[in-house]
Motif scaffolding. Structure first.
Motif, PDB file in Angstrom:
ATOM      1  N   ILE A  21       0.802  -1.216   0.000  1.00 47.08           N
ATOM      2  CA  ILE A  21       0.000   0.000   0.000  1.00 47.08           C
ATOM      3  C   ILE A  21       0.840   1.273   0.000  1.00 47.08           C
ATOM      4  N   ALA A  22       2.158   1.130   0.095  1.00 49.68           N
ATOM      5  CA  ALA A  22       3.036   2.305   0.113  1.00 49.68           C
ATOM      6  C   ALA A  22       4.322   2.002  -0.643  1.00 49.68           C
ATOM      7  N   HIS A  23       4.910   3.057  -1.151  1.00 49.94           N
ATOM      8  CA  HIS A  23       6.224   2.961  -1.791  1.00 49.94           C
ATOM      9  C   HIS A  23       7.275   3.323  -0.750  1.00 49.94           C
ATOM     10  N   VAL A  24       8.287   2.504  -0.612  1.00 46.50           N
ATOM     11  CA  VAL A  24       9.407   2.788   0.286  1.00 46.50           C
ATOM     12  C   VAL A  24      10.557   3.258  -0.586  1.00 46.50           C
ATOM     13  N   VAL A  25      10.993   4.505  -0.361  1.00 44.22           N
ATOM     14  CA  VAL A  25      12.043   5.090  -1.185  1.00 44.22           C
ATOM     15  C   VAL A  25      13.130   5.699  -0.308  1.00 44.22           C
ATOM     16  N   SER A  26      14.329   5.744  -0.865  1.00 43.35           N
ATOM     17  CA  SER A  26      15.452   6.421  -0.236  1.00 43.35           C
ATOM     18  C   SER A  26      15.593   7.776  -0.915  1.00 43.35           C
ATOM     19  N   ILE A  27      15.628   8.831  -0.118  1.00 41.51           N
ATOM     20  CA  ILE A  27      15.709  10.199  -0.622  1.00 41.51           C
ATOM     21  C   ILE A  27      17.075  10.772  -0.257  1.00 41.51           C
ATOM     22  N   LYS A  28      17.665  11.516  -1.181  1.00 43.57           N
ATOM     23  CA  LYS A  28      18.947  12.178  -0.876  1.00 43.57           C
ATOM     24  C   LYS A  28      18.744  13.228   0.201  1.00 43.57           C
ATOM     25  N   ASP A  29      19.748  13.347   1.068  1.00 47.28           N
ATOM     26  CA  ASP A  29      19.679  14.369   2.110  1.00 47.28           C
ATOM     27  C   ASP A  29      20.015  15.740   1.523  1.00 47.28           C
ATOM     28  N   SER A  30      20.067  16.748   2.370  1.00 43.27           N
ATOM     29  CA  SER A  30      20.321  18.123   1.915  1.00 43.27           C
ATOM     30  C   SER A  30      21.691  18.297   1.278  1.00 43.27           C
ATOM     31  N   TYR A  31      22.580  17.351   1.528  1.00 43.78           N
ATOM     32  CA  TYR A  31      23.935  17.425   1.000  1.00 43.78           C
ATOM     33  C   TYR A  31      24.107  16.582  -0.261  1.00 43.78           C
ATOM     34  N   GLY A  32      23.012  16.001  -0.743  1.00 46.88           N
ATOM     35  CA  GLY A  32      23.063  15.196  -1.961  1.00 46.88           C
ATOM     36  C   GLY A  32      23.470  13.749  -1.745  1.00 46.88           C
ATOM     37  N   ASN A  33      23.529  13.309  -0.490  1.00 48.32           N
ATOM     38  CA  ASN A  33      23.921  11.930  -0.188  1.00 48.32           C
ATOM     39  C   ASN A  33      22.693  11.050  -0.021  1.00 48.32           C
ATOM     40  N   GLU A  34      22.699   9.927  -0.690  1.00 51.04           N
ATOM     41  CA  GLU A  34      21.635   8.950  -0.476  1.00 51.04           C
ATOM     42  C   GLU A  34      22.125   8.039   0.635  1.00 51.04           C
ATOM     43  N   GLN A  35      22.041   8.531   1.849  1.00 48.09           N
ATOM     44  CA  GLN A  35      22.681   7.932   3.001  1.00 48.09           C
ATOM     45  C   GLN A  35      22.087   6.581   3.389  1.00 48.09           C
ATOM     46  N   VAL A  36      20.780   6.388   3.211  1.00 46.67           N
ATOM     47  CA  VAL A  36      20.175   5.103   3.563  1.00 46.67           C
ATOM     48  C   VAL A  36      20.700   4.011   2.637  1.00 46.67           C
ATOM     49  N   GLU A  37      20.872   4.341   1.384  1.00 50.18           N
ATOM     50  CA  GLU A  37      21.441   3.370   0.435  1.00 50.18           C
ATOM     51  C   GLU A  37      22.888   3.051   0.816  1.00 50.18           C
TER      52      GLU A  37
END
Length: 160
Positions: A4-20
């Motif tokens: 029912i939801a999309h789980v996505v990794s978003i870049k932080d304010s510094y442009g790092n996709e830190q969760v990935e």
């Protein structure tokens, strides 16, 4: 369970996709020890499970997750989500006290084009006696990203 939801990794304010990057670091750890492999598998299982949870179910959601690692089945019960001091920021929580390790990942729910998204921004591992606790910094950064996504969702979610 129905997605029912999309789980996505978003870049932080510094442009790092830190969760990935965190996931990649867990993969590296998993190559060298069984504890790392177990933590990685539970983290991935939790992210997958999250896509089946409605926004109204996030508060102190308790569930039991199962994984199999090297032929052994592991089952753990987690209070998987916690609302944090800055709303609508939440924390995905995986506790491994037996390893002296507590995985945290900050995220926020948002809607875009009628779809629910869980946007993960930061992830880290807490230890029993850390030299530095990054929790507040991670919460603040996730909230900054939330504000950016809220003001321009198509820039972050149109490719998801």
């Amino acid at each position: 369970m129905e997605k029912i939801a999309h789980v996505v990794s978003i870049k932080d304010s510094y442009g790092n996709e830190q969760v990935e990057q965190f996931r990649t670091d867990l993969i590296s750890e998993a190559k060298y020890n069984e504890k790392g492999l177990i933590k990685l598998k539970f983290f991935l299982r939790a992210l997958n499970y999250t896509q089946n949870i409605g926004k109204n179910q996030l508060h102190l959601h308790e569930t039991t997750l199962s994984i199999t690692s090297q032929g052994t089945e592991y089952e753990k019960t987690f209070t998987l989500f916690k609302a944090l001091r800055k709303q609508p920021i939440y924390e995905l929580r995986l506790n491994f006290p037996e390893y002296g390790s507590w995985i945290r990942a900050t995220f926020f729910p948002t809607y875009y084009e009628g779809q629910l998204y869980y946007c993960f921004v930061k992830a880290f591992t807490k230890t029993k006696k850390p030299e530095y606790d990054p929790t507040d910094t991670m919460i603040d950064e996730t909230y900054r990203v939330y504000q950016q996504v809220r003001s321009n969702p198509e820039a972050y979610l149109s490719e998801s």
